[in-house]
Design a protein around this motif. Sequence first.
Motif, PDB file in Angstrom:
ATOM      1  N   THR A 115      25.150  23.414 108.032  1.00 12.03           N
ATOM      2  CA  THR A 115      26.310  23.265 107.153  1.00 12.03           C
ATOM      3  C   THR A 115      27.426  24.225 107.582  1.00 12.03           C
ATOM      4  O   THR A 115      28.603  23.888 107.483  1.00 12.03           O
ATOM      5  CB  THR A 115      25.932  23.477 105.679  1.00 12.03           C
ATOM      6  N   ARG A 116      27.061  25.389 108.091  1.00 12.35           N
ATOM      7  CA  ARG A 116      28.074  26.324 108.578  1.00 12.35           C
ATOM      8  C   ARG A 116      28.731  25.804 109.854  1.00 12.35           C
ATOM      9  O   ARG A 116      29.915  26.040 110.093  1.00 12.35           O
ATOM     10  CB  ARG A 116      27.467  27.712 108.776  1.00 12.35           C
ATOM     11  N   ARG A 117      27.982  25.073 110.663  1.00  7.63           N
ATOM     12  CA  ARG A 117      28.581  24.432 111.837  1.00  7.63           C
ATOM     13  C   ARG A 117      29.614  23.393 111.403  1.00  7.63           C
ATOM     14  O   ARG A 117      30.671  23.263 112.014  1.00  7.63           O
ATOM     15  CB  ARG A 117      27.496  23.772 112.708  1.00  7.63           C
ATOM     16  N   ALA A 118      29.311  22.651 110.359  1.00  2.85           N
ATOM     17  CA  ALA A 118      30.271  21.674 109.843  1.00  2.85           C
ATOM     18  C   ALA A 118      31.537  22.383 109.366  1.00  2.85           C
ATOM     19  O   ALA A 118      32.652  21.911 109.601  1.00  2.85           O
ATOM     20  CB  ALA A 118      29.644  20.852 108.715  1.00  2.85           C
ATOM     21  N   THR A 119      31.384  23.533 108.722  1.00  4.50           N
ATOM     22  CA  THR A 119      32.540  24.326 108.292  1.00  4.50           C
ATOM     23  C   THR A 119      33.379  24.739 109.492  1.00  4.50           C
ATOM     24  O   THR A 119      34.607  24.635 109.476  1.00  4.50           O
ATOM     25  CB  THR A 119      32.078  25.572 107.504  1.00  4.50           C
ATOM     26  N   VAL A 120      32.721  25.207 110.548  1.00  2.00           N
ATOM     27  CA  VAL A 120      33.428  25.622 111.763  1.00  2.00           C
ATOM     28  C   VAL A 120      34.215  24.460 112.346  1.00  2.00           C
ATOM     29  O   VAL A 120      35.397  24.597 112.696  1.00  2.00           O
ATOM     30  CB  VAL A 120      32.436  26.183 112.815  1.00  2.00           C
ATOM     31  N   VAL A 121      33.593  23.303 112.453  1.00  4.91           N
ATOM     32  CA  VAL A 121      34.274  22.143 113.031  1.00  4.91           C
ATOM     33  C   VAL A 121      35.460  21.749 112.162  1.00  4.91           C
ATOM     34  O   VAL A 121      36.547  21.454 112.673  1.00  4.91           O
ATOM     35  CB  VAL A 121      33.289  20.965 113.246  1.00  4.91           C
TER      36      VAL A 121
END
Length: 159
Positions: free
Chosen positions: A112-118
Amino acid sequence: MASAQAAPAAVPYPLSRELLEAVLADRTSDRFVCELIWPRLAYELNGSGTWSAGPATSAGWRESFPSEPQFIAERPASVALTRSIAKVHKQLLKEQLGFAGYTIGELYPRRTRRATVVNWLLAHLAERGEALPESGPLPLLLVAPADPVLGHPGDLPIS
């Protein structure tokens, strides 16, 4: 008398749809993911391999995170990144990449943090009026980790 020269600023890794999809698919290390953001926040790579807030880093980031915020490993950095995305850009992940989110079985903080980064990277491009190319250079892509909680070898533990 010789004058001291500053180290050259790190050039941000070029973004593309293909790269952002690899980030979402957990095909890059967490450190690589952070290195996509740090130079875009004006953090500078010092001689010891650490990214530190530079003179152009906004005061909020510089005060809260004087050295490399760990956007995947540490919740406070991820929350700050989420809050820094303008409301008008909160849906870019869905609108531009067609990302519908992770399924219940895929909901792990690292993902989910990767989605935030993207989403932040897409907002960064949108704020500058820059288009997202379909393809571009890619790092050596990794196999998605067997245990998404642990991540890739060398990834920091999640807190």
